[in-house]
Every structure is written in structure tokens, then in C-alpha cells.
Design an enzyme around this catalytic site. Structure first.
Site, mmCIF file in Angstrom:
data_model
loop_
_atom_site.group_PDB
_atom_site.id
_atom_site.type_symbol
_atom_site.label_atom_id
_atom_site.label_comp_id
_atom_site.label_asym_id
_atom_site.label_seq_id
_atom_site.Cartn_x
_atom_site.Cartn_y
_atom_site.Cartn_z
ATOM 1 N N TYR A 100 29.232 62.224 31.386
ATOM 2 C CA TYR A 100 29.937 60.459 31.477
ATOM 3 C C TYR A 100 27.980 59.899 31.889
ATOM 4 O O TYR A 100 28.218 58.814 32.553
ATOM 5 C CB TYR A 100 30.821 61.032 32.262
ATOM 6 C CG TYR A 100 31.769 61.725 32.053
ATOM 7 C CD1 TYR A 100 32.275 61.320 31.286
ATOM 8 C CD2 TYR A 100 32.205 62.634 33.287
ATOM 9 C CE1 TYR A 100 33.132 61.780 31.047
ATOM 10 C CE2 TYR A 100 33.182 63.611 32.998
ATOM 11 C CZ TYR A 100 33.783 63.281 31.860
ATOM 12 O OH TYR A 100 35.312 64.426 31.641
ATOM 13 N N PRO A 112 24.052 64.946 33.428
ATOM 14 C CA PRO A 112 25.872 65.631 33.559
ATOM 15 C C PRO A 112 26.333 65.019 32.519
ATOM 16 O O PRO A 112 26.684 63.913 31.917
ATOM 17 C CB PRO A 112 26.416 65.639 34.929
ATOM 18 C CG PRO A 112 25.670 64.192 35.608
ATOM 19 C CD PRO A 112 23.864 64.211 34.863
ATOM 20 N N CYS A 154 33.196 60.825 45.421
ATOM 21 C CA CYS A 154 32.083 60.157 46.341
ATOM 22 C C CYS A 154 31.942 58.725 46.079
ATOM 23 O O CYS A 154 31.723 57.517 46.773
ATOM 24 C CB CYS A 154 31.022 60.220 47.528
ATOM 25 S SG CYS A 154 29.879 60.203 46.551
ATOM 26 N N GLU A 179 23.854 66.452 22.078
ATOM 27 C CA GLU A 179 25.054 67.823 22.700
ATOM 28 C C GLU A 179 23.839 69.108 22.126
ATOM 29 O O GLU A 179 24.772 70.467 21.625
ATOM 30 C CB GLU A 179 25.924 68.214 21.349
ATOM 31 C CG GLU A 179 26.937 66.781 21.723
ATOM 32 C CD GLU A 179 28.156 66.541 23.243
ATOM 33 O OE1 GLU A 179 27.400 67.518 24.227
ATOM 34 O OE2 GLU A 179 28.450 65.699 23.658
ATOM 35 N N LYS A 228 24.334 59.875 28.358
ATOM 36 C CA LYS A 228 23.672 60.617 27.598
ATOM 37 C C LYS A 228 23.243 59.816 26.032
ATOM 38 O O LYS A 228 22.660 59.180 25.229
ATOM 39 C CB LYS A 228 23.480 62.199 27.345
ATOM 40 C CG LYS A 228 23.059 62.364 28.906
ATOM 41 C CD LYS A 228 23.950 64.270 28.676
ATOM 42 C CE LYS A 228 24.186 64.835 28.082
ATOM 43 N NZ LYS A 228 25.701 64.273 29.965
ATOM 44 N N THR A 229 24.529 59.953 25.745
ATOM 45 C CA THR A 229 25.453 59.755 23.983
ATOM 46 C C THR A 229 24.835 58.098 23.534
ATOM 47 O O THR A 229 23.890 57.753 22.890
ATOM 48 C CB THR A 229 26.537 59.950 23.456
ATOM 49 O OG1 THR A 229 27.322 61.554 23.885
ATOM 50 C CG2 THR A 229 26.816 59.540 22.514
ATOM 51 N N CYS A 273 29.259 66.918 46.683
ATOM 52 C CA CYS A 273 30.248 67.070 46.571
ATOM 53 C C CYS A 273 30.684 68.329 45.722
ATOM 54 O O CYS A 273 31.688 68.663 45.270
ATOM 55 C CB CYS A 273 30.909 65.482 45.976
ATOM 56 S SG CYS A 273 30.930 63.662 46.258
HETATM 57 N N1 LIG Z 1 31.388 59.002 36.553
HETATM 58 C C1 LIG Z 1 31.088 58.147 35.691
HETATM 59 N N2 LIG Z 1 29.825 57.284 35.817
HETATM 60 C C2 LIG Z 1 29.412 56.798 34.867
HETATM 61 N N3 LIG Z 1 29.711 56.213 33.527
HETATM 62 C C3 LIG Z 1 31.162 57.224 33.762
HETATM 63 C C4 LIG Z 1 31.768 57.737 34.218
HETATM 64 N N4 LIG Z 1 32.968 57.909 34.407
HETATM 65 C C5 LIG Z 1 32.969 57.353 32.538
HETATM 66 N N5 LIG Z 1 31.739 56.606 32.485
HETATM 67 C C6 LIG Z 1 32.157 56.074 31.138
HETATM 68 O O1 LIG Z 1 31.407 56.850 30.024
HETATM 69 C C7 LIG Z 1 29.821 56.280 30.009
HETATM 70 C C8 LIG Z 1 28.787 56.940 29.380
HETATM 71 O O2 LIG Z 1 29.341 57.927 27.870
HETATM 72 P P1 LIG Z 1 28.399 58.602 27.276
HETATM 73 O O3 LIG Z 1 26.892 58.235 26.895
HETATM 74 O O4 LIG Z 1 28.904 59.288 26.462
HETATM 75 O O5 LIG Z 1 28.160 59.490 28.464
HETATM 76 P P2 LIG Z 1 27.186 61.075 28.246
HETATM 77 O O6 LIG Z 1 26.583 61.176 26.770
HETATM 78 O O7 LIG Z 1 26.131 61.430 28.936
HETATM 79 O O8 LIG Z 1 28.631 62.230 28.804
HETATM 80 C C9 LIG Z 1 29.404 55.189 30.558
HETATM 81 O O9 LIG Z 1 29.256 53.330 29.986
HETATM 82 C C10 LIG Z 1 30.838 54.861 31.542
HETATM 83 O O10 LIG Z 1 31.725 54.066 30.555
HETATM 84 C C1 LIG Z 2 30.074 71.364 31.762
HETATM 85 C C2 LIG Z 2 30.310 71.374 30.518
HETATM 86 C C3 LIG Z 2 30.296 71.067 29.475
HETATM 87 N N1 LIG Z 2 30.561 71.479 28.373
HETATM 88 C C4 LIG Z 2 31.157 70.888 27.385
HETATM 89 C C5 LIG Z 2 31.908 69.554 27.819
HETATM 90 C C6 LIG Z 2 31.933 68.791 26.342
HETATM 91 O O1 LIG Z 2 32.570 68.505 25.068
HETATM 92 C C7 LIG Z 2 30.497 68.657 26.384
HETATM 93 C C8 LIG Z 2 29.412 67.998 27.092
HETATM 94 O O2 LIG Z 2 29.913 66.341 26.935
HETATM 95 P P1 LIG Z 2 29.492 65.344 27.715
HETATM 96 O O3 LIG Z 2 29.012 64.154 25.944
HETATM 97 O O4 LIG Z 2 27.877 64.839 28.198
HETATM 98 O O5 LIG Z 2 29.977 64.342 27.618
HETATM 99 O O6 LIG Z 2 30.226 70.181 26.449
HETATM 100 C C9 LIG Z 2 30.651 72.655 28.309
HETATM 101 O O7 LIG Z 2 30.813 73.708 27.274
HETATM 102 N N2 LIG Z 2 30.590 73.994 29.002
HETATM 103 C C10 LIG Z 2 30.454 72.974 30.983
HETATM 104 O O8 LIG Z 2 29.405 73.605 31.475
HETATM 105 ZN ZN LIG Z 3 29.648 62.596 45.813
#
Ligand SMILES: Nc1ncnc2c1ncn2[C@@H]1O[C@H](COP(=O)(O)OP(=O)(O)O)[C@@H](O)[C@H]1O
Ligand SMILES: Cc1cn([C@H]2C[C@H](O)[C@@H](COP(=O)(O)O)O2)c(=O)[nH]c1=O
Ligand SMILES: [Zn+2]
Length: 197
Positions: free
Chosen positions: A14, A12, A144, A85, A17-18, A177
Site C-alpha cells: 500500500y 511495504p 498509529c 511484483e 509502488k505500483t 506498531c
Molecule cells: N495504509 C495505506 N497507506 C497508503 N496508501 C494506502 C494505504 N491503504 C490503502 N492505500 C491506497 O493504496 C494506494 C497505493 O496503491 P499501490 O500503488 O497499489 O501500492 P503498492 O503497490 O505499494 O501496494 C494509495 O494511493 C492509497 O489510495
Molecule cells: C508482505 C507480503 C506480501 N505478499 C503478497 C501479497 C500481495 O499479493 C503482494 C504484494 O502486493 P503489493 O502490490 O505490494 O500490495 O505480495 C506475500 O506473498 N508475502 C508477504 O510477506
Molecule cells: Zn504505527
């Protein structure tokens, strides 16, 4: 020639992944190996030409509209290709990636497995089947506080299933949740409908 490998990082929003993708970039960078990074041009959330994590680590990347653009940009000396992405890139990406792996190039991809509507993103699902390694990440559930967040929940009502955004639109939650929030949302929608008629 030895084949490359495909590593897929999913989960999901946050869930890191990146960040994980960028940690693999660093390994090739430190090893002085040539690589190129790509992202879909639609993802202009933090920057047009950088892959940027939520905690602001970043790497220069080529924005692409179609997967075949990757071939035009590669110079032939790359040991690895990184793509962020992938849920926004068409399913043709599979053929491009299989071709790269065949040429001995390692490919690392990251992307959402599920939309906020709990639907799969097809490109991510297809690549899961071909990956040598799938890394499934979790987020801390926004509701939660447990480290069991597997799905993204949209906190605003407008906008479609493809809708670029961050904390302004989405949170990451656990399955229970997610269920509770959706039930609450449905109840509120019913109350609002009753008020109208
Ligand atoms: N609910 C959350 N759970 C985990 N990390 C979070 C959350 N909200 C913000 N973060 C921050 O986001 C970072 C991860 O960002 P990123 O690698 O860009 O994730 P993704 O690419 O999966 O969206 C974590 O290291 C943390 O600092
Ligand atoms: C859940 C969901 C997300 N998106 C978009 C929102 C963000 O621009 C990216 C995901 O970025 P992240 O690096 O994983 O935080 O995707 C969407 O277009 N549709 C969705 O259902
Ligand atoms: Zn929860």
C-alpha cells in the site's frame, strides 16, 4: 550505444509502488515510446493480464513464469521495460535486466523489500545493488496513522511467506506498531496453548 538505467521502487504493501511504476509508464506512453510491462503470473489478485494498483489504475502486462520469457516477448523496438511484483520472480531476473540495460533499454521495477516476517526478498535485494535509483516508499501506518509504514503485517495466521492477498490478509505498519502487534500475537498464542493443555 548509451546504456539504459534501472529504477527500483520498493517498500511495504500500500505504499504506492505500483502507482509510481504506472506513473513512469505514462511518461513513455505520452512520449510515444515503445515499452512493454510484465508481472509474475502468480500475481492474479486483481487481474491476470494487467498491472493494477490498489486505487485501480492499470496497464496491460504480460504475465511471466520465468524471467527469460521477457526476451521472447520483446520485439526489439522497446525503449523501456516495466516489471511489477519482482519479489515473486527468480533471482535470474538480474541477468535479464543487466542485458536489457546494456542494449540501451530503461528498466523500471517495483516490489516488496521485506516479507511480513521481516525477511528480505532476495530478488529485490539483489536489484537494489544494481539500480541507478532506488525509490523507497512508505505507507500510512494502519495502527498509529503516521506516515511511517515500512513493513507489512499479516493479520491472519494461516498461509506462508508467499501468499497472494490484499486487505483481507495484510496491513502496512510502522516499526513500533509491528513490534507491538507481534508481541500481542505471541501472548495470545501462549494463552491459547495454555487453554489446550
Ligand atoms: N495504509 C495505506 N497507506 C497508503 N496508501 C494506502 C494505504 N491503504 C490503502 N492505500 C491506497 O493504496 C494506494 C497505493 O496503491 P499501490 O500503488 O497499489 O501500492 P503498492 O503497490 O505499494 O501496494 C494509495 O494511493 C492509497 O489510495
Ligand atoms: C508482505 C507480503 C506480501 N505478499 C503478497 C501479497 C500481495 O499479493 C503482494 C504484494 O502486493 P503489493 O502490490 O505490494 O500490495 O505480495 C506475500 O506473498 N508475502 C508477504 O510477506
Ligand atoms: Zn504505527
Amino acid at each position: 550505444m548509451k546504456s539504459g538505467r534501472l529504477v527500483l521502487i520498493v517498500g511495504p504493501m500500500y505504499s504506492g509502488k505500483t502507482s509510481e511504476l504506472l506513473s513512469y509508464v505514462e511518461i513513455y506512453h505520452l512520449g510515444k515510446k515503445n515499452y512493454k510491462a510484465f508481472k509474475p503470473s502468480i500475481d492474479n489478485r486483481y487481474d491476470e493480464t494487467f498491472i493494477v494498483s490498489h486505487n485501480n489504475t492499470r496497464v496491460k502486462a504480460y504475465p511471466i513464469k520465468e524471467p527469460k520469457e521477457i526476451f521472447k516477448i520483446l520485439e526489439g523496438n522497446e525503449k523501456a521495460v516495466f516489471i511489477d511484483e519482482i519479489q515473486f520472480i527468480s533471482e535470474e531476473l538480474k541477468d535479464i535486466i543487466l542485458n536489457l540495460i546494456d542494449k540501451g533499454i530503461d528498466v523500471f521495477c517495483s516490489g516488496l523489500d521485506l516479507s511480513f516476517k521481516n525477511n528480505i526478498f532476495p530478488t529485490t535485494s539483489i536489484l537494489m545493488g544494481y539500480a541507478d535509483e532506488v525509490i523507497k516508499k512508505k505507507a500510512v501506518c494502519h495502527e498509529c496513522g503516521e506516515y511511517t509504514g515500512t513493513i507489512s503485517y499479516k493479520t491472519i495466521e494461516n498461509g506462508g511467506e508467499i501468499d497472494i492477498g490484499g486487505f483481507d490478509k495484510y496491513i502496512a505498519v510502522c516499526r513500533d506498531c509491528y513490534k507491538k502487534l507481534n508481541e500481542k500475537q505471541k501472548k495470545e498464542q501462549k494463552i491459547n496453548m495454555n487453554k489446550l493443555f
